[in-house]
Design an enzyme around this catalytic site. Structure first.
Site, PDB file in Angstrom:
ATOM      1  N   GLU A 157      -6.630  -7.370  -1.069  1.00  0.00           N
ATOM      2  CA  GLU A 157      -7.254  -7.395   0.256  1.00  0.00           C
ATOM      3  C   GLU A 157      -8.711  -7.015   0.075  1.00  0.00           C
ATOM      4  O   GLU A 157      -9.023  -5.930  -0.403  1.00  0.00           O
ATOM      5  CB  GLU A 157      -6.565  -6.402   1.206  1.00  0.00           C
TER       6      GLU A 157
ATOM      7  N   GLU B 255       0.811  -1.227   0.000  1.00  0.00           N
ATOM      8  CA  GLU B 255       0.000   0.000   0.000  1.00  0.00           C
ATOM      9  C   GLU B 255       0.837   1.267   0.000  1.00  0.00           C
ATOM     10  O   GLU B 255       0.777   2.078   0.939  1.00  0.00           O
ATOM     11  CB  GLU B 255      -0.959  -0.010   1.199  1.00  0.00           C
TER      12      GLU B 255
END
Ligand SMILES: [Zn+2]
Ligand SMILES: [Zn+2]
Ligand SMILES: [Zn+2]
Lengths: 667, 667, 667
Positions: free
Chosen positions: C340, C153
């Site tokens: 995710e 991320e």
């Protein structure tokens, strides 16, 4: 200005702010001629031009500015030049990072926008003198140059005070000058209160980052110190300009509701004050507490007439009677200037709407009626670069004429003659009171400006012209004097007021008047201290009201509800004219009259209007009850009737289109 | 206190906080006599007097305080002295800037207000001992001096924790003491989670300025560390006072809803706890989430009865049973004190209204009914200087008697006899749970205090007296024990609760009870960990509800709507008494009962009241359903009926005027 | 994946994120088998495992990860490994504190959570290469390992840019590369504006802490610089992985609405893009301005379909056509992954509600329909420690199956075949435009994403499939191209658009399109600069509307009210299709059509829908007017009909249960 103009009866003149350094040179002559043909007489230039005029330390490049000034001159425009100090260039800052100021968080404020300097910096002072001298030597006697603006918008972006560096370092010495021995400072500040007593001046720092709230006396003196630094900084420039540019005026363009320094102190030495009038940004961004969403919506495209007018009246009165050159001589008007006048959307408020059709003309007319002799629009052409790409000008980015220019062009300037504003009412103003007032508001929203705006707005809704004068000014010639928020009271000030009232002036004072001694403490013998005899009261209680609480008040003018604030009085000579009902203040005096003096303890716009209306009538001042959005202002024997609403309005026998004005040839 | 008093049956006594150093010496005797004649017995002094008592390093000036104490003594007042450490003077700070604490932004917190020190600073510790010893030697055996207050309001203005300097430097060693080897710390904190494992204790810093959210275990241990620093800091003072000032009590004035340290740890070694009760500021400023504008308006001039009562009950129970000297002996009551009691407007909330007529008397009566033996008003005379100029006292600035003093004077103190609060309900409290709870609220507004206030308010609305006791206390003598938010659970604690419940105590626990292990992690075997057997449930889901979402719940007491939080249970022995309907929790247990233990998973004040009412009835505790604004509290065989509304109220056969009370001579 | 699977027609596959290092080793095999039996094929691991894999400098501990990978392998799972760099361990940071990044306040961002590094740090770069190489050497050819995720991320928690340290130090050199001589930089940035001209590159610092607003060109170039640092940082890892781990894919898990870097630049070199899809947190936390409380309430338990779909479409298109390995070979799908996927409550928004029943299945189906080939749930088991204790997983803390797992288990994966999204509409996207747009919003709430969401949502409400492509992409194959907020325009870009439109593509552009030159300035010849000919208009005015102001617009599709923004055009070839009525824009063109090109100047979702509907119809794109909460998406010849409401919905001839979907076997 043509010769014809010079011969004509003096009237409002117009100008614009221009930036030749932002456009190719082939535009300069064209722009100047366009300006002149649009009816503009003045152009202000060069306040951000340092990096172009001195691209490297000590190497000046005057050629371009020579040419630009010639272009304006050739078109018959008069030039207002600026000292360059609002934007020190990168080479100076990187060589002397100690020039940078500190913010209230103790952080260095960085290069990359503007106003990045500490007024106390010795290095910067030296550069300020040097570059001012260079400018003055080069252009001080140029025939096109009629005056100077010092720096630009002192205080803008919270730059009145640097909380570290040179300003901090100079604070102890400033304190030593004021108090001589530290014991007197400890006494004046009440430092015993929380064991805050100092043993030496050198222990004293700027009032930031303390564990909990600051000593208001500490804050007050730091504000005084920083204010004097600004005055000193400017004085150095003024002295150079006076010597090297004889016969030119010197002014500064002050800011909307700027509160960071004592404008009376800083205006000293100027010929007159100017200010920068952005009505729409003002309403969205600078409006004091109390301007709710409904007000912001109603006046979104015009600005609020009273907020604008208040600033006009402040700056008209600020340096009036100074050594202005007069319209004779170099063609310079004596009076207040609007140095930057919004003429389209601005870019710095949360919302930046377009002005209504007619707004630019209305703003110009209002400026005249409140004493402006020149209105200079910001800016000639909208910037195509950097921070202000979204800001408008008289020309659009593409050099077509924007809406504002059409309104400017259509104005008949001759309907706005020079002359006096015939104010018989004075509203008292004092930056030290402001600083104290807002340090301990006690009720959120109970600010100095909110109080001033409430009283001022009440006066304007009654059709009354107002001077804003310093709380220590001689007010003996006024019929009525209003002191909305003069919370700092010296014995001398009290004596001056008392003499004026004894001489027949009617005084109306608001809550917290004379609550404080000059050092920031309150009177051990109770408030309003040395004003007690004059007002015939002692402060009994003060009540801080959350927005969901009100306090009933009633009296001869009717029944009202106090909001935010209610204080009550023990009568010691005065008579209660309005009384509280219910709650902890039940039966206490809310308004008390003692001969010519009246004190109003409750915050309620309608109550204010009722009391002021009575006092004005008693003083023989003509009262005209105006509807919402209609305002009248008088100057030079004429009356400007203004319609600030987006509806057609009929008032008395006049019908006004939406957002428009009429000049009546009688006051 | 006259001899007559000493002989009389013990009852509530009064006092005030006075600042002789703030006024000319000619006032001291007069003030003392006025205090005594107003019915006051105690005076607390000198907590901010360091700069006057030691104006330069090592040079003490005792004379003025000698005289002041003599003045109080002469008037028959008992003196509570303070250690001076809340406000280190400028000379100390400038000589030792390393004493200054750091804030959560990593910035040094500056001199200029108060509480500007780091509890861990070795230099400051030395000065703290030195100056405490000096005070104790000078006044420790003075006949007028009956007791000591350590420092002042630990934790006020977020000063429980310094996030740098000495506190930070001491953290690794504190951790080494706790964990011995860093692997155990890594395990307890779950540092593997984001690769946060340390190789040595020295690598560990205060939990600030991380890129994103902090490890709650890190925060928890820093809170524990800082709490122990406060305890150590105070202990050093207490040891000196015990030795040098025998026979005097030692207390500390704790703060409204202060959460920065473990009060049980810090109260250890004190004779009793005191606290500072500012009902109006409390409501505006300290009220937990959930006190909406309507509540703040309804109680704007009285404060909220339950918020005040909760603090009373916390501090009454905090150090009860300590080594208090008792009313006999030196005239010192054994119980909890209100060391500072609001008696007019305060100055530190966004709005600071005047108290209603009757409020000062009502607050005093309520304090008594909740266990206070002394109520000491803050302050005798309103300050005329510095940070608290807008704060009231019993005397106004001008030394006239303010409204509060009239109410104090009119009180019949004998109607408030000493004695016990007959609480049969205990509410469990734990600062470690608080720290964990609020680190990860999961729903904005889902805070520890909001939960405690909800349960406590439900109990008070049922007319029940409550002790607030530590979550590890022996509760076997109570009929009902309520655990609104004890989210940290050790096996030992679980065992203690289980034994109590098995012994017949009824337990009601709220959401997230036992959600966490002592290190801050949750139970790998599921929640409520070691409490699962006792409650007969396992946590199934928890739902975090934005204010616009609710979750229906229903059961024998009716249908309710959960707000903010809803958790559900898998039944492992317990029975569902309330069940969710609709939404993701449809059909799940919302409230489950397992013998004497009940767990409530939904947040709904009305549901709480319904469940608690049933449990109390089942435990034989008398329940009285009270209307809004009416409260009853029992002490010493009497019942105080209180009307907190601004309307006349008839309750049972009693009619109470607005903002008033009645003492019934039966419990 | 069984052999049977490999033979079956390719369809959506599932996975989860697992953390063997967080649980005892005895769980590893059990978890892997549970995952496989729940229908999962993939597992992503190790992105935060650095401190476990290299507990001390240079000492690797591979054993545990060897075992964990064997456990997954043994169960038939494919493993996605991560480079470890998202969380440098304490030993590295304490040895090299210069690795830590700086925030926008100029403060060091501390160790203790994650992403605490500066992308430019030479020391960190070295460690990044070293540890990536170590991982690649150890596991790069392991048969279970099918691919790599770089870091984790990028940009999360505002970490795209470090405002000091190494990133700041590298800025001058980056600028020198871009501009060669500083005069060109001064010109591009318009530094003359406020005397901001630099004499050398070394004088230039990150754009923070300036006195007032920043030069947007300065901000823009710092954003570009930092974006290139991220790309460089990743490229170093990719090069190592390509060499040492042949045949494995490389991806990165990008973030919801992440705006801190140019994703097109950073995605270069990856095989495909992944993203992390948290629909509920997205709505509460990341939703652009305009998602009011009603929207947040309506979709509180499902998330907003268009916000989710927009992110899918961004990331599907981001690196499509890259060197994916294909489903054949190593069993790796070619397409976009949801790395995710929320499968229960999250823990990081202000409110974190439970998903509705059916939401996890609906999200999975939607992901497929928007191009995902793999959906990997976060996380397998809920964490019992540290920052994410309140976050859910497929297993609860107590290892029971949570609600999400039941939905996953029940999914028939074969109904989601691989294949193309048949989009005929392209929405243009550009991070440089985003950075400029949001630097000077001019009206609060007028953001890039708010504009994109408005246009995208209108398209989806019309039942149209959309590709999100770079503003410089070849769009000649699309029927309609929509440019909601491409405010940066180069001549080359303008030419490319012009060619496409001339080739028959229909273009719809929003306000401020082409307002800026690539350096951040606006066009001196007026906007839309080089797009003027294509659009046949010149920008006339722009109006910034506070929420209480609107501007009427009307045209063939009806009458509408513009909110927030209204700009008008001078027609230079185009025809006005919608016109403003009233106010400063009265009679001006609000929407103008010029052949295939249409520009919309007013912000009004309903107006957008009307205009787009017409343009789409004109282009032969089928339009389906969908009711609120119903959406259709097409892939691989099938149509996914989605009901995002909590009511049963009948649409055309399909009846859908609350929060459910249906796969129609025709597009
Ligand atoms: Zn003229
Ligand atoms: Zn007594
Ligand atoms: Zn399969």
């Amino acid at each position: 200005m043509t010769d014809a103009d010079a011969a004509a009866p003096p009237h409002l003149l117009l100008g614009s702010c221009d930036y030749p350094e932002h456009v190719p040179q082939d535009r300069w002559t064209r722009y100047a001629e366009q300006q002149r043909s649009a009816g503009l007489h003045f152009v202000r230039i060069a306040e951000f031009a340092w990096s172009r005029l001195e691209p490297e330390p000590g190497r000046y490049d005057w050629a371009w500015l020579d040419h630009a000034i010639e272009a304006y001159h050739g078109a018959g425009l008069k030039v207002v030049l600026c000292t360059l100090t609002a934007t020190p260039p990168a080479w100076l800052i990187r060589a002397h990072p100690e020039v940078l100021p500190y913010d209230e968080q103790g952080r260095v404020r960085e290069f990359g926008s503007r106003r990045h300097y500490d007024f106390a910096s010795p290095v910067y002072r030296e550069h300020s003198r040097r570059v001012t001298l260079a400018m003055a030597l080069r252009y001080g006697r140029h025939p096109a140059v009629v005056g100077w603006q010092t720096d630009n918008e002192f205080g803008c972006h919270a730059t009145s005070r640097s909380y570290g560096g040179a300003s901090a370092a100079a604070f102890p010495e400033w304190l030593r000058q004021r108090y001589t021995v530290v014991e007197r400072l400890n006494e004046a500040w009440g430092n015993v209160f929380w064991s805050m007593e100092y043993v030496s001046f050198d222990q004293i720092r700027p009032p930031i980052l303390t564990v909990t709230e600051l000593n208001p006396s500490h804050v007050l003196d730091y504000a005084r110190h920083c204010s004097s630094l600004i005055a000193d900084f400017q004085r150095e420039q003024v002295e150079i300009l006076r010597e090297m540019s004889p016969g030119r005026f010197i002014t500064h363009n002050f800011m909307i509701f700027e509160s960071g320094f004592d404008h009376y102190e800083v205006a000293r030495g100027l010929d007159f004050a100017s200010w920068d009038n952005y009505p729409l940004g003002m309403l969205e961004h600078f409006a004091p507490p109390g301007a709710g969403d409904d007000v912001k919506t109603r006046y979104a495209r015009t600005g609020h007439p009273d907020l604008i007018a208040l600033n006009h009246d402040i700056y008209r009165s600020l340096a009036s009677g100074g050594a202005g050159l007069g319209r004779e001589g170099r063609g310079t008007p004596p009076g207040m200037w609007v140095m930057e006048q919004q003429c389209g959307q601005v870019n710095w408020a949360p919302y930046n709407p377009l002005p209504a059709d007619g707004a630019v003309a209305l703003w110009t007319a209002q400026a005249w009626a409140h004493g402006a002799d020149v209105v200079s629009y910001f800016r000639w052409r909208a910037a195509t670069m950097a921070q202000e790409v979204m800001h408008s000008g008289l020309l659009r980015h593409d050099e077509t004429e924007d809406r504002g220019l059409a309104e400017v062009r259509a104005l008949d300037q001759s309907q706005f003659p020079a002359g006096d504003v015939p104010a018989r009412v004075a509203l008292l103003h004092d930056y030290e009171s402001l600083w104290l007032y807002d340090q301990q508001p006690h009720a959120a929203g109970m600010t100095y400006w909110a109080q001033v705006v409430a009283y001022y707005g009440a006066l304007r809704s009654l059709g009354v012209d107002v001077d804003i004068v310093h709380a220590d000014a001689d007010v003996s010639a006024y019929a009525v004097v209003v002191a909305p928020a003069i919370t700092l009271m010296s014995p001398e000030r009290a004596e001056r007021w008392t003499r004026a009232v004894q001489g027949g002036v009617k005084l109306v004072s608001g809550p917290r008047t004379a609550f404080r001694m000059p050092g920031g403490q309150t009177w051990a013998a109770g408030q309003p201290g040395p004003l007690s005899d004059l007002l015939g009261v002692k402060l009994l209680q003060f009540d801080s009201l959350r927005p969901t609480l009100t306090q009933d008040v009633s009296g001869p003018g009717g029944a009202f509800q106090a909001q935010t604030w209610a204080e009550s009085y023990r009568l010691e000579g005065a008579q209660a004219t309005y009384t509280y009902a219910g709650g902890p203040l039940d039966g206490h005096a809310a308004v008390a009259a003692h001969g010519n003096a009246t004190v109003i303890g409750a915050h309620s716009p309608d109550l204010l209007r009722a009391v002021l209306s009575d006092v004005l009538a008693g003083a023989g001042v003509e009262v005209t009850h105006l509807p919402e959005g209609v305002r009248i202002s008088r100057r030079a024997g004429r009356t400007l009737v203004q319609n600030w609403t987006t509806e057609r309005v009929t008032w008395q026998d006049h019908t006004l289109e939406p957002v428009s004005f009429e000049v009546l040839a009688h006051a």
